[in-house]
Each structure stands twice: as C-alpha cells, then as structure tokens.
Design a protein around this motif. Structure first.
Motif, PDB file in Angstrom:
ATOM      1  N   SER A   2     109.761 -59.122 -10.246  1.00  0.00           N
ATOM      2  CA  SER A   2     108.344 -59.095 -10.745  1.00  0.00           C
ATOM      3  C   SER A   2     107.913 -59.550 -11.891  1.00  0.00           C
ATOM      4  O   SER A   2     108.988 -59.735 -12.449  1.00  0.00           O
ATOM      5  CB  SER A   2     107.846 -57.515 -10.407  1.00  0.00           C
ATOM      6  OG  SER A   2     108.588 -56.813 -11.606  1.00  0.00           O
ATOM      7  N   THR A   3     106.699 -59.861 -11.928  1.00  0.00           N
ATOM      8  CA  THR A   3     106.144 -60.452 -13.302  1.00  0.00           C
ATOM      9  C   THR A   3     105.582 -59.393 -13.859  1.00  0.00           C
ATOM     10  O   THR A   3     104.745 -58.609 -13.457  1.00  0.00           O
ATOM     11  CB  THR A   3     105.182 -61.349 -12.821  1.00  0.00           C
ATOM     12  OG1 THR A   3     105.705 -62.489 -12.022  1.00  0.00           O
ATOM     13  CG2 THR A   3     104.518 -62.283 -14.111  1.00  0.00           C
ATOM     14  N   TRP A   5     103.128 -57.518 -16.259  1.00  0.00           N
ATOM     15  CA  TRP A   5     101.414 -57.539 -15.943  1.00  0.00           C
ATOM     16  C   TRP A   5     100.611 -58.134 -17.061  1.00  0.00           C
ATOM     17  O   TRP A   5      99.381 -58.207 -16.995  1.00  0.00           O
ATOM     18  CB  TRP A   5     101.067 -55.914 -16.040  1.00  0.00           C
ATOM     19  CG  TRP A   5      99.736 -55.759 -15.396  1.00  0.00           C
ATOM     20  CD1 TRP A   5      98.667 -55.382 -16.188  1.00  0.00           C
ATOM     21  CD2 TRP A   5      99.538 -55.732 -13.904  1.00  0.00           C
ATOM     22  NE1 TRP A   5      97.602 -55.287 -15.118  1.00  0.00           N
ATOM     23  CE2 TRP A   5      98.379 -55.513 -13.967  1.00  0.00           C
ATOM     24  CE3 TRP A   5     100.280 -55.804 -12.964  1.00  0.00           C
ATOM     25  CZ2 TRP A   5      97.511 -55.521 -12.775  1.00  0.00           C
ATOM     26  CZ3 TRP A   5      99.688 -55.949 -11.425  1.00  0.00           C
ATOM     27  CH2 TRP A   5      98.209 -55.630 -11.356  1.00  0.00           C
ATOM     28  N   ALA A  36      96.833 -61.114 -10.246  1.00  0.00           N
ATOM     29  CA  ALA A  36      97.289 -59.594 -10.601  1.00  0.00           C
ATOM     30  C   ALA A  36      96.393 -58.534  -9.941  1.00  0.00           C
ATOM     31  O   ALA A  36      96.837 -57.768  -9.374  1.00  0.00           O
ATOM     32  CB  ALA A  36      97.490 -59.678 -12.160  1.00  0.00           C
ATOM     33  N   TYR A  39      96.791 -58.385  -6.114  1.00  0.00           N
ATOM     34  CA  TYR A  39      98.019 -57.717  -5.939  1.00  0.00           C
ATOM     35  C   TYR A  39      98.012 -56.183  -6.245  1.00  0.00           C
ATOM     36  O   TYR A  39      98.434 -55.211  -5.331  1.00  0.00           O
ATOM     37  CB  TYR A  39      99.223 -58.163  -6.920  1.00  0.00           C
ATOM     38  CG  TYR A  39     100.490 -57.398  -6.736  1.00  0.00           C
ATOM     39  CD1 TYR A  39     101.662 -57.628  -5.754  1.00  0.00           C
ATOM     40  CD2 TYR A  39     100.955 -56.236  -7.397  1.00  0.00           C
ATOM     41  CE1 TYR A  39     102.696 -56.935  -5.696  1.00  0.00           C
ATOM     42  CE2 TYR A  39     101.995 -55.569  -7.440  1.00  0.00           C
ATOM     43  CZ  TYR A  39     103.028 -55.884  -6.484  1.00  0.00           C
ATOM     44  OH  TYR A  39     104.282 -55.092  -6.321  1.00  0.00           O
ATOM     45  N   TYR A  88     104.091 -58.006  -9.128  1.00  0.00           N
ATOM     46  CA  TYR A  88     103.910 -57.522 -10.541  1.00  0.00           C
ATOM     47  C   TYR A  88     104.096 -56.251 -10.890  1.00  0.00           C
ATOM     48  O   TYR A  88     104.417 -55.411 -10.230  1.00  0.00           O
ATOM     49  CB  TYR A  88     102.302 -57.707 -10.773  1.00  0.00           C
ATOM     50  CG  TYR A  88     101.814 -59.173 -10.661  1.00  0.00           C
ATOM     51  CD1 TYR A  88     101.769 -59.970 -11.501  1.00  0.00           C
ATOM     52  CD2 TYR A  88     101.390 -59.621  -9.274  1.00  0.00           C
ATOM     53  CE1 TYR A  88     101.085 -61.259 -11.634  1.00  0.00           C
ATOM     54  CE2 TYR A  88     100.974 -61.081  -9.021  1.00  0.00           C
ATOM     55  CZ  TYR A  88     100.767 -61.934 -10.202  1.00  0.00           C
ATOM     56  OH  TYR A  88     100.488 -63.155  -9.999  1.00  0.00           O
TER      57      TYR A  88
END
Length: 158
Positions: A2-3, A5, A36, A39, A88
């Motif tokens: 995941s990325t 935030w 974001a 998501y 995310y």
C-alpha cells in the motif's frame, strides 16, 4: 503493498522535470488526494451505517468526478496524470461506523488542504475550479464531523 496516506507531496516524473511549475505540481497533488479519497470512500461506504450510506455514495461519486477532471487538467498543463496506487494506508483503523464517519471527515480535510495549495498556485478558471473543490470538501467535512474549521484547507498548518 500500500501507499502511505501522504498526498500533499505527490509528484510525477513530468512535474519533477519542470521545476517551478507550481500549478502542475499542485494539480498532481490534488489528483493524488482524489485517488486516495476515492479509495478511502470505498472503505467508508463499507463501514458506515445505512443512515449515511447515500451520503458516502454521493461523496465517492463527487471525488471520482473531481479525479477525472484533474487528470484532464494535468494533461492540459503538460503533465502525465499520476496513477492511483493499488491501495493506501489509512490514517487509523476503521472497524465500525463511527470510525468510518471520522475517516470521511479526515478525507475531506486532506482534500481541502491540497485544493488550498492549488488555489494558491493557479489563476483564472483553474483557480476558480480549485476554490469550488475546496468549498465542496469543506462542506462535506462539516457534514461528516458536525462542526467546521475557521479556514478550511489551512487547519493542518496551525
């Protein structure tokens, strides 16, 4: 994978290659924030109670529309729109409806922050569009949270 935030510093190779292009950098950051938010509203919609589900659905649709418009804006500014990450990291666990409501307010606060940057970095129609997006995010944040802030988009700078 995941990325994180963090969306305020999102940059692409195109925006890095054109230093000083504040409007492009700010538009890329706003696009990353919208990715974001889309998501995040998927999580909100899955956890929020039925009484607020239509509100979450409406916000999700609004962020998708803003995301698509920003992708066009980035192209118009000469950049390549940043792609969404596959996932995310959320800013906190969202196990229930109350946490989903807090997440929705947090999403809107973060989106308002990047739009305030885009307002500062742009002019003309893009600036008006960014100001409108900031206002919409601030109104949604108030609806989710039940209270507002004095200067939406600037709260994190305090």
């Amino acid at each position: 994978m995941s990325t994180a935030w963090t969306v305020r510093t999102a940059r692409t190779a195109d925006s890095e290659a054109a230093p000083g292009n504040g409007a492009l950098d700010a538009a890329q950051a706003a696009l990353a924030a919208e990715h974001a938010a889309v998501y995040g509203y998927g999580v909100v919609g899955g956890r929020v109670g039925s009484a607020r589900r239509s509100e979450a659905t409406g916000a999700h649709a609004a962020h998708r529309a803003r995301r698509d418009a920003l992708a066009r804006t980035v192209r118009d500014l000469g950049g390549t729109p940043a792609a969404a990450a596959p996932a995310y990291d959320l800013p906190f666990p969202v196990p229930d409806s109350a946490a989903a409501v807090r997440l929705a307010a947090e999403l809107e606060d973060r989106v308002a922050g990047v739009y305030s940057d885009l307002v500062r970095a742009s002019e003309g129609p893009l600036r008006r569009e960014a100001a409108g997006a900031l206002r919409e995010a601030a109104v949604r944040a108030v609806r989710w949270r039940g209270t507002g802030v004095a200067f939406p988009g600037l709260a994190e700078r305090a």
